[in-house]
Design an enzyme around this catalytic site. Structure first.
Site, PDB file in Angstrom:
ATOM      1  N   SER A  45     -17.715  -1.923  14.628  1.00 45.60           N
ATOM      2  CA  SER A  45     -18.541  -2.313  13.484  1.00 45.60           C
ATOM      3  C   SER A  45     -17.993  -1.838  12.147  1.00 45.60           C
ATOM      4  O   SER A  45     -18.403  -2.325  11.099  1.00 45.60           O
ATOM      5  CB  SER A  45     -19.969  -1.802  13.658  1.00 45.60           C
ATOM      6  OG  SER A  45     -20.024  -0.401  13.560  1.00 45.60           O
ATOM      7  N   LYS A  63     -21.758   4.208   8.912  1.00 49.66           N
ATOM      8  CA  LYS A  63     -21.723   2.980   8.114  1.00 49.66           C
ATOM      9  C   LYS A  63     -21.325   3.343   6.689  1.00 49.66           C
ATOM     10  O   LYS A  63     -21.134   4.512   6.349  1.00 49.66           O
ATOM     11  CB  LYS A  63     -23.100   2.295   8.069  1.00 49.66           C
ATOM     12  CG  LYS A  63     -23.700   1.937   9.413  1.00 49.66           C
ATOM     13  CD  LYS A  63     -22.990   0.793  10.112  1.00 49.66           C
ATOM     14  CE  LYS A  63     -23.645   0.475  11.460  1.00 49.66           C
ATOM     15  NZ  LYS A  63     -22.871  -0.547  12.207  1.00 49.66           N
TER      16      LYS A  63
END
Length: 274
Positions: free
Chosen positions: A66, A120
């Site tokens: 991701s 993230k």
């Protein structure tokens, strides 16, 4: 080692610190200020490596893609747990505390299940207005440059790539509340003490679009460097407990499957204009 679900980008911390994101090559004419900044980063990193404990740094491994191509599957990270810690009256002068900034890569406890740990990139701070139009992110009304992001699908998804909008897939109740309470004029407005985060592999990331904001208290720390990167599949890195198959692979392919060029690469954020 405790593991996380396959879609999360970090495994839970290993019991002891071991050994982030490669910075872009600097131009030959880099200023003395840039050199001093790099030296400062390395000095802090070395200190943490020499004297760190689980209070200061922890080791994590990336099991999913991701955050590609900034962080790869199989990257083993050292995470600075004090970088974003609240500064005390004395420690503020002794330790390199910094506020969370737009563009920082952060490690945090997954709001849906705090037993899991995610990594993230911070896109929005409290008060920021965010929308996505045909895969392009607009921050406070201005399109931002994102040299770190990748798109691996050519089609436009009505929710993922044009956000906020009507969900076309199942989202967490926290994301539902975000869409109900924090959308103004077609933009998501980040509430106090929270952050909006996205994965760099923008088409394949379970992020704030699907589960809402990251509360400030969930932030664990800041990745420092990649101490080791090994080319292994997700199921070996995200699976539970000891995996004989993985250890056999290491024994046979350690040299050939280690990404030597990523060893000790510093992880840096990308400054964004508000």
């Amino acid at each position: 080692m405790t593991r996380v679900t396959p879609d999360s980008p970090l495994v839970q911390p290993e019991p002891a610190p071991e050994s982030g994101l490669a910075p872009p090559p600097e131009a030959p004419h880099a200023s003395a200020g840039s050199a001093r900044h790099a030296l400062s980063e390395w000095t802090i990193t070395i200190i943490l490596l020499l004297f760190g404990t689980t209070t200061l740094v922890q080791a994590f491994v990336i099991p999913t893609g991701s955050m590609e191509d900034s962080l790869l599957i199989g990257d083993h990270l050292l995470v600075d747990k004090l970088a974003f810690a609240p500064a005390g009256p004395v420690s503020r002068y002794l330790l390199p505390y910094t506020p969370v900034k737009r563009g920082d890569i952060v490690v945090f406890r997954y709001p849906v299940d705090v037993r899991q740990t995610f990594v993230k990139r911070v896109i929005g701070l409290p008060g920021d207005r965010i929308r996505i139009v045909n895969k392009e992110v607009f921050l406070n009304g201005r399109r931002i440059e994102e040299p770190y992001k990748v798109h691996k699908t050519s089609y436009i998804d009505s929710y993922r790539d044009n956000f906020p909008s009507e969900p076309n897939t199942r989202i967490d109740r926290r994301a539902e509340r975000m869409l109900e309470r924090h959308v103004q004029g077609g933009e998501v407005v980040v509430p106090p003490d929270a952050y909006f985060v996205l994965g760099d592999n923008r088409d394949s990331s379970l992020d704030s679009r699907y589960w809402g904001f990251v509360p400030r208290e969930n932030i664990v720390g800041k990745p420092l460097l990649v101490y080791w990167s090994y080319d292994a599949p997700t199921h070996r890195l995200a699976g539970p407990g000891f995996q004989l198959e993985h250890w056999k692979d290491l024994a046979v392919n350690f040299v050939s499957k280690t990404r030597w060029r990523r060893t000790f690469l510093l992880i840096r954020g990308h400054a964004m204009q508000p």
